[in-house]
Design an enzyme around this catalytic site. Structure first.
Site, PDB file in Angstrom:
ATOM      1  N   GLU A  65       0.817  -1.216   0.000  1.00 46.54           N
ATOM      2  CA  GLU A  65       0.000   0.000   0.000  1.00 46.54           C
ATOM      3  C   GLU A  65       0.857   1.275   0.000  1.00 46.54           C
ATOM      4  O   GLU A  65       0.833   2.063   0.943  1.00 46.54           O
ATOM      5  CB  GLU A  65      -0.930  -0.002   1.202  1.00 46.54           C
ATOM      6  CG  GLU A  65      -1.913  -1.147   1.190  1.00 46.54           C
ATOM      7  CD  GLU A  65      -2.855  -1.120   2.381  1.00 46.54           C
ATOM      8  OE1 GLU A  65      -2.637  -0.313   3.300  1.00 46.54           O
ATOM      9  OE2 GLU A  65      -3.814  -1.894   2.386  1.00 46.54           O
ATOM     10  N   GLU A  75      -5.204  -8.544   0.953  1.00 44.58           N
ATOM     11  CA  GLU A  75      -5.644  -8.389   2.342  1.00 44.58           C
ATOM     12  C   GLU A  75      -7.144  -8.115   2.328  1.00 44.58           C
ATOM     13  O   GLU A  75      -7.638  -7.382   1.474  1.00 44.58           O
ATOM     14  CB  GLU A  75      -4.977  -7.207   3.049  1.00 44.58           C
ATOM     15  CG  GLU A  75      -3.526  -7.364   3.413  1.00 44.58           C
ATOM     16  CD  GLU A  75      -3.002  -6.117   4.122  1.00 44.58           C
ATOM     17  OE1 GLU A  75      -3.817  -5.360   4.711  1.00 44.58           O
ATOM     18  OE2 GLU A  75      -1.789  -5.895   4.085  1.00 44.58           O
TER      19      GLU A  75
END
Length: 589
Positions: A281, A493
């Site tokens: 991220e 995720e």
């Protein structure tokens, strides 16, 4: 970590992320990321963190120099033991939890979409990140990271906890892997701490063999128990030394140092890890740099406005350099990076302003990294809004290096939300750098524009950015494929924080995580539906998180784990959600 971890101290970053509940709100106190509101100057910090001036620490690599770096952090809590515990295997699962509702109202996990199976080779696992679970922050030659430092700054972590010990996964990894294997899942996505491999971070500094050996043994133990290791090179824990030497990822100096670190790790574990991520991220990480307490220093010529974008520029070059090395070294396997967020849905149907707001959200939240890798340059809306001193432009050679530097797409799709335009209109926002939503000029909304129905349920206020929206998942993955065509995608995720879990009794925490269980079951059902009904090439899904952990600036107050951790005894206990995941996988594998 979770990716979208709450950073209550970084109010300015929440403006940047624009993770808001209501379209009229200016910001939410406390989420994590970059993107929307970047004021032209740094906000006046309430607190002044103590950190060395840029370049003040000499670049020497002796034991005394490492001690000097740790002096910047301050005293560290030692772990209760410093040896790796070896579990008795196999680990016995507890008895199945009793049904909470009649089967006609709430089918058991095995009875959800029973005709659908996961494709052969599907990676079904759990995820963690080094800083969030390892503890042992000073053990076996590790250097300090900026998160070791942040946890000691006033207001840096809401509950004043640190990652010093936390789950002590560094010494309990064999027990954790055995407990994963007992569930029957086949993969674990974890991250490697750069500062364990290179305590000083730089390419000309010595490697820490103890760090390399640790992850080597961790990888081997995964394989021994039939759990595939999936490794991330960087999950936000930049070595403190690099921040002190030259400003970390706001400096182009980071590129060569990261590539050297990546090559060292590739060489050490080639053939034993088959799926790699360079960065977790990156949009979230880069967004942190402009707010307290991470805005302690920037590279020359960088300020609070430009810091996230210079970070993105340097990080993409580091990613491309690492992937180029991966391919030139003929490392076995595949490599990419982990995206976060979502494209979004127009809040008001047939509204041109909201449709444009969605495009701006897509550009600044996902396109900032996906466009260069999949299309060869920044999104045009970003270039139209930001001048080159704020958003550095790629050279033709850089575009060529970055384009195609991903073997697959990875996304952390925790939620999908509606998007609306600023109340004064997009044009007024884009032309006004002082606007609270500049430069992305859009606002996420958690409810529909008709009767105000919520798009999904949310946890307690500690996680006010998070919303369970399984009904949007398949369309969201399809939209990603339309914009950035992929041949393979990992749901890298997905997870949920149980409302008020931190205030419950131990027994209730362990057995009654209803909302988390529902989240996982609905998302997994939609993943199966996406595979079988929409022909989406979803190749894996990783539940966040393997255990309760330190959720960045929320500390240990927020619990995303499928296992409850007693932070005093370090005992782990399976929650209902862990057993539901196990049952679902076994029935659909």
């Amino acid at each position: 970590m979770l990716s979208f971890l709450l950073l209550p101290a970084l109010v300015a970053l929440e403006q940047a992320s624009a993770r808001v509940v209501e379209p009229t709100a200016t910001h939410l106190p406390g989420a994590t990321v970059s993107g929307s509101a970047l004021p032209t100057s740094s906000p006046t910090p309430v607190l002044s963190p103590n950190f060395p001036a840029l370049g003040a620490l000499p670049r020497r690599y002796q034991a005394s120099d490492l001690e000097r770096l740790w002096d910047v952090v301050g005293p560290v809590e030692p772990p209760p033991f410093t040896t790796t515990r070896v579990p008795q295997t196999p680990v016995a699962l507890p008895s199945a939890p009793p049904a909470l509702y009649p089967s006609w109202y709430s089918p058991a996990p095995k009875d959800l979409l029973p005709k659908y199976k996961f494709p052969k080779g599907f990676k079904f696992g759990v995820a963690t990140a080094a800083y969030q679970v390892e503890g042992a922050v000073r053990d076996e030659g590790k250097g300090p990271t900026m998160w070791d430092w942040n946890s000691r700054q006033p207001g840096g972590v809401t509950d004043n906890t640190t990652g010093d010990v936390v789950d002590l996964h560094y010494f309990l990894y064999k027990e954790d892997v055995a407990r994963i294997a007992a569930l029957g899942v086949n993969a674990h996505s974890f991250s490697i701490s750069w500062a364990r491999i290179f305590p000083f971070g730089t390419a000309d500094s010595p490697v820490n063999q103890a760090g390399l050996d640790h992850y080597s043994d961790l990888i081997n133990y995964h394989s021994k128990l039939g759990v595939e290791p999936v490794a991330t090179l960087f999950h936000w824990d930049v070595p403190l030394a690099l921040q002190a030497y030259y400003g970390g990822f706001t400096s182009p100096n980071i590129v060569d140092d990261f590539v050297h670190y990546a090559k060292t790790v590739f060489r050490a574990y080639n053939g034993r890890v088959k799926t790699w991520y360079t960065f977790n991220e990156p949009r979230v990480y880069c967004g942190q740099l402009k707010g307290y307490p991470f805005n302690v220093n920037f590279a020359p010529g960088v300020n609070a406005t430009s810091a996230p974008f210079h970070c993105a520029y340097n990080l993409l070059k580091a990613h491309a350099g690492a992937v180029k090395a991966f391919r030139e070294m003929k490392i076995q396997g595949e490599i990419s990076f982990k995206n976060d967020d979502y494209v979004g849905l127009a809040w008001r149907a047939n509204n041109t302003e909201d449709a444009e707001a969605v495009e701006r959200h897509a550009a600044f939240q996902i396109g900032i990294f996906s466009d260069p890798v999949y299309k060869g340059d920044w999104p045009q809306r970003m270039k139209d809004t930001l001048t080159p001193d704020v958003l550095p432009r790629f050279t033709e050679a850089e575009k060529k290096d970055i384009l195609g530097s991903a073997d697959f797409y990875a996304i952390d799709p925790y939620r999908t939300q509606y998007i609306t335009a600023p109340s004064g209109g997009i044009k007024a926002c884009v032309s006004d750098p002082s606007h609270e939503l500049w430069p992305s000029c859009n606002t996420p909304v958690q409810y529909d524009s008709n009767a105000g129905w919520a798009a999904g349920w949310t946890p307690d206020p500690l996680m006010d950015w998070l919303q369970a929206t399984p009904n949007f998942l398949v369309d969201s993955l399809k939209e990603l494929k339309r914009r950035w065509p992929y041949k393979k995608i990992y749901v890298s995720e997905f997870g949920f924080a149980e409302p008020t879990e931190g205030s419950r009794t131990d027994l209730f925490r362990i057995t009654e995580d209803f909302e988390r269980t529902n989240y996982f079951m609905t998302y997994l059902g939609e993943i199966l539906r996406g595979i079988h009904e929409e022909n989406l090439p979803i190749a894996g899904a990783f539940a966040w998180a393997m255990v309760d952990n330190t959720e960045w600036s929320s500390g240990t107050s927020a619990r995303f784990g499928i296992q409850y951790v007693n932070y005093t005894s370090l005992e782990r206990h399976y929650k209902r959600s862990a057993l539901a995941l196990s049952e679902f996988w076994k029935a659909h594998n």
